[in-house]
Design a protein around this motif. Structure first.
Motif, PDB file in Angstrom:
ATOM      1  N   GLU B  28      -0.508  29.786-101.654  1.00 35.99           N
ATOM      2  CA  GLU B  28      -0.052  28.627-102.412  1.00 35.99           C
ATOM      3  C   GLU B  28       1.183  28.969-103.220  1.00 35.99           C
ATOM      4  O   GLU B  28       1.431  30.132-103.531  1.00 35.99           O
ATOM      5  CB  GLU B  28      -1.175  28.148-103.354  1.00 35.99           C
ATOM      6  N   LYS B  52       7.937  15.808-100.079  1.00 35.13           N
ATOM      7  CA  LYS B  52       7.320  14.505 -99.855  1.00 35.13           C
ATOM      8  C   LYS B  52       7.113  14.236 -98.362  1.00 35.13           C
ATOM      9  O   LYS B  52       6.100  13.677 -97.949  1.00 35.13           O
ATOM     10  CB  LYS B  52       8.182  13.398-100.468  1.00 35.13           C
ATOM     11  N   GLU B  55       4.246  16.209 -97.312  1.00 30.27           N
ATOM     12  CA  GLU B  55       3.017  15.652 -97.883  1.00 30.27           C
ATOM     13  C   GLU B  55       2.577  14.409 -97.109  1.00 30.27           C
ATOM     14  O   GLU B  55       1.401  14.250 -96.793  1.00 30.27           O
ATOM     15  CB  GLU B  55       3.277  15.312 -99.352  1.00 30.27           C
ATOM     16  N   LYS B  56       3.549  13.550 -96.788  1.00 30.15           N
ATOM     17  CA  LYS B  56       3.204  12.321 -96.067  1.00 30.15           C
ATOM     18  C   LYS B  56       2.690  12.619 -94.671  1.00 30.15           C
ATOM     19  O   LYS B  56       1.896  11.863 -94.117  1.00 30.15           O
ATOM     20  CB  LYS B  56       4.404  11.373 -96.016  1.00 30.15           C
ATOM     21  N   GLY B  58       0.842  15.042 -94.167  1.00 29.27           N
ATOM     22  CA  GLY B  58      -0.445  15.697 -94.381  1.00 29.27           C
ATOM     23  C   GLY B  58      -0.388  17.201 -94.206  1.00 29.27           C
ATOM     24  O   GLY B  58      -1.429  17.858 -94.132  1.00 29.27           O
ATOM     25  N   THR B  61      -0.800  19.692 -99.448  1.00 23.13           N
ATOM     26  CA  THR B  61      -1.397  18.904-100.525  1.00 23.13           C
ATOM     27  C   THR B  61      -0.969  19.531-101.836  1.00 23.13           C
ATOM     28  O   THR B  61      -0.785  20.743-101.922  1.00 23.13           O
ATOM     29  CB  THR B  61      -2.936  18.899-100.446  1.00 23.13           C
ATOM     30  N   LYS B  62      -0.794  18.678-102.840  1.00 28.25           N
ATOM     31  CA  LYS B  62      -0.365  19.169-104.141  1.00 28.25           C
ATOM     32  C   LYS B  62      -1.478  18.970-105.153  1.00 28.25           C
ATOM     33  O   LYS B  62      -2.148  17.943-105.167  1.00 28.25           O
ATOM     34  CB  LYS B  62       0.871  18.405-104.618  1.00 28.25           C
ATOM     35  N   THR B  63      -1.652  19.976-106.007  1.00 31.96           N
ATOM     36  CA  THR B  63      -2.570  19.822-107.131  1.00 31.96           C
ATOM     37  C   THR B  63      -1.784  20.133-108.390  1.00 31.96           C
ATOM     38  O   THR B  63      -0.917  21.007-108.381  1.00 31.96           O
ATOM     39  CB  THR B  63      -3.747  20.805-107.027  1.00 31.96           C
ATOM     40  N   ARG B  69       3.099  21.951-110.123  1.00 29.77           N
ATOM     41  CA  ARG B  69       2.420  21.415-108.940  1.00 29.77           C
ATOM     42  C   ARG B  69       2.259  22.529-107.924  1.00 29.77           C
ATOM     43  O   ARG B  69       3.253  23.025-107.383  1.00 29.77           O
ATOM     44  CB  ARG B  69       3.251  20.299-108.293  1.00 29.77           C
ATOM     45  N   CYS B  71       1.354  23.803-104.340  1.00 34.44           N
ATOM     46  CA  CYS B  71       1.307  23.262-102.979  1.00 34.44           C
ATOM     47  C   CYS B  71       0.489  24.186-102.084  1.00 34.44           C
ATOM     48  O   CYS B  71       0.556  25.408-102.202  1.00 34.44           O
ATOM     49  CB  CYS B  71       2.712  23.143-102.407  1.00 34.44           C
ATOM     50  N   LYS B  72      -0.237  23.562-101.181  1.00 36.71           N
ATOM     51  CA  LYS B  72      -1.139  24.298-100.318  1.00 36.71           C
ATOM     52  C   LYS B  72      -0.952  23.786 -98.899  1.00 36.71           C
ATOM     53  O   LYS B  72      -0.808  22.581 -98.682  1.00 36.71           O
ATOM     54  CB  LYS B  72      -2.580  24.017-100.779  1.00 36.71           C
ATOM     55  N   ASN B  74      -1.865  22.569 -95.311  1.00 40.15           N
ATOM     56  CA  ASN B  74      -2.999  21.950 -94.620  1.00 40.15           C
ATOM     57  C   ASN B  74      -2.695  21.954 -93.131  1.00 40.15           C
ATOM     58  O   ASN B  74      -1.753  21.299 -92.673  1.00 40.15           O
ATOM     59  CB  ASN B  74      -3.215  20.523 -95.118  1.00 40.15           C
TER      60      ASN B  74
END
Lengths: 124, 124
Positions: B28, B52, B55-56, B58, B61-63, B69, B71-72, B74
DNA sequence: TTTATATTTAACTTTTTAGTTAATTAACCG
DNA sequence: CGGTTAATTAACTAAAAAGTTAAATATAAA
């Protein structure tokens, strides 16, 4: 961008072009044949442009025979793209492993040694 | 286009975004860490936009943790994309088979039974 | 409560993409 | 030759992508 991998992924990022590759996987086809399923949605020049994108990515090659251009799938860039993705395989496989472990944990099958009541209400 | 496969391939069709995924495959990272290698070439808002797109699709994912933030990666969409490409594997493997046959045909090793001079001038 | 840090959003510009229609090229066919 | 078929090119438009700078948001820290 014009590196090869970018050209390939970009060419694949369109459902029309992917459908064209799909048709070509069932055998060579000329431009009109390839265009047929799409002519309700777009003009022939639009099809030509899609084919150009595929061609520049090296995903198809065209040969001319009289007034027809026969298109043929070239899978080399697909292999290259797949090879690139392979480096991530470990991630989705470990996700699947975790899923499997989870599924086993919620299944009260034989060999569920100890840890009975392994599941409690989890929803808040 | 907004079908999932198109979103994924489109996200992968950029070397900056692929490099970001690559970094995330090593663990991460928050936005500034991800941005660092690219800040000579682009601004931070540009990085935000790339994230973005990922992310869109998929792919990440951001936490949020305080003002950071994280990022991980997926990998699910990568699996989906690879699964799509698998249908073409047969094509590049048969190409490799043909290459192998060809390489064997030009190598005068043991077991080259019969068919000597298997190669003739082929150009017109 | 001010200030610093991390990140995003807004507003804008430039370039690229995806499509259009009309014209052009090129080969075949009667 | 003149017409037909196959496909591309030209010229254009609209929308999306990729970047910019400046402003805003949100949290931490002093």
């Amino acid at each position: 961008m014009n590196d090869h991998l970018s050209l390939t992924f970009n060419a694949l990022a369109d459902p029309t072009r992917r459908a064209m590759l799909n048709q070509l996987s069932r055998g060579e086809a000329n431009v009109s044949e390839l265009a047929k399923p799409f002519l309700k949605d777009m003009s022939l020049p639009a099809v030509t442009k899609h084919l150009k994108v595929l061609e520049k990515a090296g995903l198809i090659t065209k040969t001319r025979e009289a007034q027809w251009r026969s298109c043929k799938l070239n899978s080399a860039p697909l292999k290259e793209a797949t090879d690139w993705m392979e480096q991530y395989r470990i991630f989705w496989e470990e996700s699947l492993d975790r899923l499997e472990v989870y599924l086993k944990s919620i299944t009260n099958n034989k060999k569920s040694k100890g840890k009975k009541n392994g599941i409690k209400k989890q929803r808040k």
